[in-house]
Scaffold this motif. Sequence first.
Motif, PDB file in Angstrom:
ATOM      1  N   LEU A 132       0.751  -1.193  -0.162  1.00  8.94           N
ATOM      2  CA  LEU A 132       0.008   0.249  -0.020  1.00  8.94           C
ATOM      3  C   LEU A 132       0.924   1.251  -0.020  1.00  8.94           C
ATOM      4  N   LEU A 133       0.805   2.066  -1.050  1.00  8.30           N
ATOM      5  CA  LEU A 133       1.410   3.392  -0.827  1.00  8.30           C
ATOM      6  C   LEU A 133       0.426   4.412  -0.493  1.00  8.30           C
ATOM      7  N   LYS A 150      -0.329   1.118  -9.528  1.00  6.99           N
ATOM      8  CA  LYS A 150      -1.502   0.081  -9.910  1.00  6.99           C
ATOM      9  C   LYS A 150      -1.156  -0.870 -10.723  1.00  6.99           C
ATOM     10  N   ALA A 151      -0.413  -0.738 -11.805  1.00  7.30           N
ATOM     11  CA  ALA A 151       0.096  -1.950 -12.640  1.00  7.30           C
ATOM     12  C   ALA A 151       1.001  -2.674 -12.207  1.00  7.30           C
ATOM     13  N   GLN A 155      -1.860  -1.148  -3.916  1.00  3.53           N
ATOM     14  CA  GLN A 155      -2.915  -0.292  -3.671  1.00  3.53           C
ATOM     15  C   GLN A 155      -2.431   1.181  -3.534  1.00  3.53           C
ATOM     16  N   VAL A 156      -3.203   2.051  -3.610  1.00  6.09           N
ATOM     17  CA  VAL A 156      -2.773   3.505  -3.619  1.00  6.09           C
ATOM     18  C   VAL A 156      -3.586   4.289  -2.877  1.00  6.09           C
ATOM     19  N   PRO A 170      -6.051   7.478 -10.849  1.00  4.12           N
ATOM     20  CA  PRO A 170      -6.803   5.845 -10.485  1.00  4.12           C
ATOM     21  C   PRO A 170      -6.507   5.430  -9.197  1.00  4.12           C
ATOM     22  N   ALA A 171      -6.552   6.186  -7.972  1.00  4.36           N
ATOM     23  CA  ALA A 171      -6.190   5.595  -6.808  1.00  4.36           C
ATOM     24  C   ALA A 171      -7.328   4.839  -6.153  1.00  4.36           C
ATOM     25  N   ASP A 172      -6.961   4.097  -5.294  1.00  5.24           N
ATOM     26  CA  ASP A 172      -8.002   3.318  -4.548  1.00  5.24           C
ATOM     27  C   ASP A 172      -8.808   4.066  -3.543  1.00  5.24           C
ATOM     28  N   ALA A 173      -8.228   5.291  -3.185  1.00  2.00           N
ATOM     29  CA  ALA A 173      -9.107   6.107  -2.121  1.00  2.00           C
ATOM     30  C   ALA A 173      -8.373   7.358  -2.323  1.00  2.00           C
TER      31      ALA A 173
END
Length: 578
Positions: A132-133, A150-151, A155-156, A170-173
């Motif tokens: 997770l970044l 993401k590639a 998770q970001v 395109p981050a997760d949150a």
Amino acid sequence: MTTAPRIRRRTAEAAGQWPDNVPPLLRRIYEARGALTPDQAQPRLGQLLPPDTLGGIGAATALLADAILHDRHIVIVGDFDCDGATACALGVRGLRLLGARRVSPAVPNRMVHGYGLSPALVDELAALKPELLVTVDHGIACHNGIGAAKARGWQVLVTDHHLPGDALPPADAIVNPNLRGDPFPSKMLAGVGVMFYVLLALRRVLRECGTFDGGEPDLSVLLDLVAVGTIADLVPLDTNNRALVGAGLRRLRAGNGCAGLQALVRVAGRDAARLTAADIGFAVAPRLNAAGRLEDMALGIECLLCDDPAQAEEMAHVLDGINAERRGVQQQMTVEAQAAIARLDDVSADGQPPLAPCLFDPEWHPGVVGLVASKMKERLHRPVIAFAPSEPGGATLRGSARSIPGFHIRDALAAIDAAQPGLMERFGGHAMAAGLTLDESALPAFRIAFHRQAAALLDDSLLQAELPSDGELLPHELDRMHADALRCAGPWGQGFPEPLFDGVFDVLDWRVVGERHLKFSLRAAGRAQPISAIHFSGWNDQPPPARIHAAYQLDTDDWQDRRGIQLVLRHWLAADPG
């Protein structure tokens, strides 16, 4: 070439409600800033806006709680300024307090990776095997870097406060109070403040999960970092930010700050027990910022994460040396910038400065152009952009922009981008400060476009610099009691400015001290004793007149334990002989 400011006295729109122990002078100052009660003037932590009103906070805490509970590797990616460094250290320290066992700091190198979470930085972070970044103080414009992360299957989580573009990454949150439609009432949080709010919300989630068997972690121990990053980033000190900054300053004054910040305060020669927001802004923050400007901010973050006082002291001294080098580079670049402005084609016949200077020198350092732009903006009272090659000999330029009230610099760049897509490679920022990159071949066209934006939006009223004054101090207010009261009455800063006064004085004596500082002995009407005053960088090779109208701050003077007062002159001009 400078633009002389005009002194304008503040007025209060309404009278406040004050207890008897608040001096009339402070009441007047607070009311002129819209604070009408003690709670508004010096807010406490109990008045903080609730974290659950911040958009995206649920998705963010779910990511972090899941990572902690499953022992995933979290990497906090900072930025190379003071806000980014303190936010990174805050994230690492805070997540460790909340139970994260595998959390690591990371930060781009300005000369190697460029700004923020770039694909180049993602490639380098692969060796850490993050799962997770978490970006702090950046990320909202890092589309390519987040896509690269993401590639790789990471998770970001983006935590940021900069204004977003038309599309989100395109981050997760994403947690950013400045996203369109975000319900958080205050849009003024710095990057470190956003991360602190995420930690507050995460603690509640983990509490509800029954995670804290041995007692709940006290996140207030992190407020020293929040205060320093918030002050350094020059975000407006609204009520919420003043509550955060005030609490952080109280920790530092009590000697409870982290070892790195305590060491930086000592190296800067400041008295921790009497530390002010101005001390942070002018002495502590520049020593942290210097690492990101000339070297690698990893050293600054390491200092903030260090718990060994002796090691922290060593690192603080290294940062102090880097800052001394930065001052030399800045001074040379500022002199060159002043000469470059005099050569610009749009200097008017009557000596008025150009409307919107865009300055470039192939030998300038990209880490210092923001300081140069800021200096030129202060001298000219014009929006200024300073450019330098992103790397020595490179064709890509990095620009740093600083603006004046009434000219939203980030919106101006957005308008240029809409009219001429592709002219800039990227841009971002706030109303008063922004950054951009472009190819050197595009600089002439950009200069024209930027000047057009300025010409369309700036009028004569905006181009007249003003010094808002809190009026004249009465003879009995020119004393140590009021100087101490003003020092403790903050925190002062952007949007809640430090008190500034104006008055007429007779010049009894003066001399040049240091290189170009002017030391005065002044007489005020109705006061028998002379008053000491200093004007930093005020010597212009001409003797001052016998009588001056000065804008000044009332400060304490403890040189050789004298416990006196002095006036710090911000501007003066000749006054009528009277």
